[in-house]
Design an enzyme around this catalytic site. Structure first.
Site, PDB file in Angstrom:
ATOM      1  N   SER A  20       0.794  -1.228   0.000  1.00 15.51           N
ATOM      2  CA  SER A  20       0.000   0.000   0.000  1.00 15.51           C
ATOM      3  C   SER A  20       0.829   1.282   0.000  1.00 15.51           C
ATOM      4  O   SER A  20       0.303   2.354  -0.274  1.00 15.51           O
ATOM      5  CB  SER A  20      -0.944   0.020   1.207  1.00 15.51           C
ATOM      6  OG  SER A  20      -0.220   0.160   2.420  1.00 15.51           O
ATOM      7  N   LYS A  90       1.034   4.597   6.907  1.00 15.75           N
ATOM      8  CA  LYS A  90       0.458   5.426   5.838  1.00 15.75           C
ATOM      9  C   LYS A  90       1.104   6.809   5.899  1.00 15.75           C
ATOM     10  O   LYS A  90       1.847   7.141   6.817  1.00 15.75           O
ATOM     11  CB  LYS A  90      -1.060   5.583   6.012  1.00 15.75           C
ATOM     12  CG  LYS A  90      -1.858   4.292   6.103  1.00 15.75           C
ATOM     13  CD  LYS A  90      -1.937   3.550   4.794  1.00 15.75           C
ATOM     14  CE  LYS A  90      -2.762   2.273   4.930  1.00 15.75           C
ATOM     15  NZ  LYS A  90      -2.656   1.414   3.727  1.00 15.75           N
TER      16      LYS A  90
END
Length: 238
Positions: A20, A90
């Protein structure tokens, strides 16, 4: 004991479990996370890559591999990535008080300013075409996070139905990822992209409201000290 203290208060290794954050981070990379700065009240900032605990429901369908005894011990003293906690990594896009949005075929906007994300978004990805969002306001004390591989990241956009509406509490943040430490051929610093330094990105009015107060304080302190010296000098002379 030294390794345990370092892991608890300074830095800790974390392993990248998914794709991701490509191409910034690859699956299997080891990153070192700064755990010291938050102890001094520092909060996550836009553009930083952060590790955070699952806010609740983000990883409910993700099975964590069962570590053996040696892995548990090495994880406990900080020589291996966290073995049991479910953590995510993230990039911080917006912080408390910010307005953030992204329309189809458009850029991500923070407080009305468009982000130039070409330097870190996965080649061929769009900023948000798979899941447009906003505009929405990030609550104080929380952050809005997104993966760099936008079309392969279940980030804040995909958890807006959960408590927090997709945002993550600052208290859930373990720390900022500062360096890719392993493998050796991928060693690199994880700096904040320049687009997050553009003028006017901060929430409207925050900088302007803070500046007069700071200037007033700066001017008031010398004035008070000057008046005290005058009064004290007058009493001594009298």
């Amino acid at each position: 004991m030294l390794a345990l203290l370092i892991k608890t208060f300074l830095v800790q290794a974390f392993s990248i479990p998914s794709d991701s954050m490509q191409n910034t981070l690859q699956r299997g990379d080891r990153v070192l996370v700064d755990k010291l700065t938050p102890w001094f009240g520092s909060e996550p900032e836009r553009g930083e890559v952060v590790v955070f605990h699952d806010p609740g429901g983000w990883l409910e369908n993700t099975a964590a591999p069962e570590p053996n005894v040696v892995q548990k011990f090495l994880s406990f003293i900080g020589l291996m990535p966290s073995a049991e906690e479910k953590d995510l990594i993230k990039r911080v896009i917006a912080v408390g008080g910010d307005s953030v949005e992204c329309k189809k075929n458009g850029p991500v906007k923070v407080n009305g300013k468009s982000l130039d994300e070409k330097s870190y978004i996965f080649p061929g990805d769009t900023p948000c075409n798979d899941e447009p969002f906003g505009p929405l306001k990030v609550p104080e004390g929380r952050i809005w996070v997104m993966g760099d591989h936008r079309q392969n990241s279940l980030d804040s956009r995909y958890h807006q139905e959960l408590p927090g509406n997709g945002t993550v509490a600052n208290d859930e943040v373990v720390g900022r990822a500062i360096v890719v430490a392993w493998p050796v051929n991928r060693w690199s610093m994880l700096s904040v992209p320049g687009t997050f330094d553009q003028q006017g990105l901060s929430a409207a009015g925050v900088a302007m409201s803070a500046a007069p107060g700071a200037l007033g304080l700066a001017g008031a302190v010398p004035l008070v000290l000057w008046r005290r010296r005058r009064l004290t000098g007058g009493r001594t002379a009298g």
